[in-house]
Scaffold this motif. Sequence first.
Motif, short mmCIF file in Angstrom:
data_model
loop_
_atom_site.label_atom_id
_atom_site.label_comp_id
_atom_site.label_asym_id
_atom_site.label_seq_id
_atom_site.Cartn_x
_atom_site.Cartn_y
_atom_site.Cartn_z
N GLY A 152 0.77 -1.23 0.00
CA GLY A 152 0.00 0.00 0.00
C GLY A 152 0.80 1.29 0.00
N ASN A 153 2.08 1.27 0.32
CA ASN A 153 2.83 2.52 0.39
C ASN A 153 2.89 3.22 -0.95
OD1 ASN A 153 3.28 2.29 3.06
ND2 ASN A 153 5.44 1.78 2.92
N GLU A 154 3.19 2.52 -2.01
CA GLU A 154 3.28 3.15 -3.31
C GLU A 154 1.92 3.69 -3.74
OE1 GLU A 154 5.75 1.97 -7.01
OE2 GLU A 154 3.80 0.99 -7.17
N ASN A 155 0.89 2.94 -3.51
CA ASN A 155 -0.45 3.41 -3.90
C ASN A 155 -0.83 4.66 -3.13
OD1 ASN A 155 -0.70 1.35 -5.70
ND2 ASN A 155 -1.74 -0.01 -4.27
N GLN A 156 -0.53 4.70 -1.83
CA GLN A 156 -0.85 5.88 -1.04
C GLN A 156 -0.03 7.07 -1.51
OE1 GLN A 156 -3.31 6.28 1.24
NE2 GLN A 156 -2.76 8.43 1.12
N PHE A 157 1.24 6.85 -1.80
CA PHE A 157 2.09 7.93 -2.30
C PHE A 157 1.54 8.47 -3.62
CE2 PHE A 157 5.63 9.36 -4.99
CZ PHE A 157 6.07 10.42 -4.22
N ALA A 158 1.16 7.57 -4.51
CA ALA A 158 0.60 7.99 -5.80
C ALA A 158 -0.69 8.78 -5.60
CB ALA A 158 0.36 6.78 -6.70
N ARG A 159 -1.52 8.34 -4.66
CA ARG A 159 -2.77 9.07 -4.38
C ARG A 159 -2.47 10.46 -3.81
NH1 ARG A 159 -4.67 3.90 -2.71
NH2 ARG A 159 -4.02 4.33 -0.59
N ASP A 160 -1.49 10.54 -2.91
CA ASP A 160 -1.13 11.84 -2.33
C ASP A 160 -0.59 12.77 -3.39
OD1 ASP A 160 -1.89 10.90 0.13
OD2 ASP A 160 0.16 10.55 0.86
N LEU A 161 0.23 12.22 -4.30
CA LEU A 161 0.80 13.04 -5.36
C LEU A 161 -0.29 13.56 -6.29
CD1 LEU A 161 3.45 14.08 -6.50
CD2 LEU A 161 3.60 12.02 -7.89
N ARG A 162 -1.23 12.70 -6.66
CA ARG A 162 -2.34 13.13 -7.53
C ARG A 162 -3.21 14.16 -6.82
NH1 ARG A 162 -2.54 7.80 -8.87
NH2 ARG A 162 -4.30 7.41 -7.53
N ALA A 163 -3.41 13.99 -5.52
CA ALA A 163 -4.25 14.92 -4.76
C ALA A 163 -3.61 16.30 -4.70
CB ALA A 163 -4.50 14.39 -3.36
N ALA A 164 -2.29 16.36 -4.71
CA ALA A 164 -1.58 17.64 -4.62
C ALA A 164 -1.57 18.39 -5.94
CB ALA A 164 -0.16 17.41 -4.14
N GLU A 165 -1.80 17.71 -7.03
CA GLU A 165 -1.76 18.35 -8.34
C GLU A 165 -2.97 19.25 -8.54
OE1 GLU A 165 -1.66 15.25 -11.24
OE2 GLU A 165 0.37 14.64 -10.71
N VAL A 166 -2.75 20.34 -9.24
CA VAL A 166 -3.85 21.22 -9.62
C VAL A 166 -4.29 20.79 -11.01
CG1 VAL A 166 -4.55 23.57 -10.13
CG2 VAL A 166 -3.00 23.12 -8.21
N LYS A 167 -5.58 20.50 -11.14
CA LYS A 167 -6.12 20.07 -12.42
C LYS A 167 -6.83 21.24 -13.09
CE LYS A 167 -8.27 16.86 -10.01
NZ LYS A 167 -7.73 16.80 -8.71
#
Length: 122
Positions: free
Chosen positions: A27-42
């Motif tokens: 789960g660490n990589e998935n959580q990191f990827a989710r955090d990274l996507r959440a930080a992006e401005v769309k």
Amino acid sequence: MKAITKVPITADQGMAENGRGHGRPEGNENQFARDLRAAEVKFSAHAQKRMQLRGVELTDSDRDKLTATIDRMAAKGAKDALILLRETALVVSVKNRTVITAVDEASAKENIFTNIDSAAIL
């Protein structure tokens, strides 16, 4: 004839098991990827179209300022905001971290912005 005995299979250091996800905590990589996507401005399709139509381009510095501003606004509880960045007015859904629309200086002169609860001037 000798009997075959079962020997437990162990992996030596440097040997990776076959399969998906081995070698890193679950789960660490998935959580990191989710955090990274959440930080992006769309940018919504509408905002992208308006920016292209009006010739609005954001530099890396502009994007960094926008991201930092949205972070600060989210921390203060803003939901929908008007962000004035140089000659461009951006209406942003802070909760979704999405630019909803963009208006250049020439088009913004006579516009009224509604349904916003906060504003920032950069």
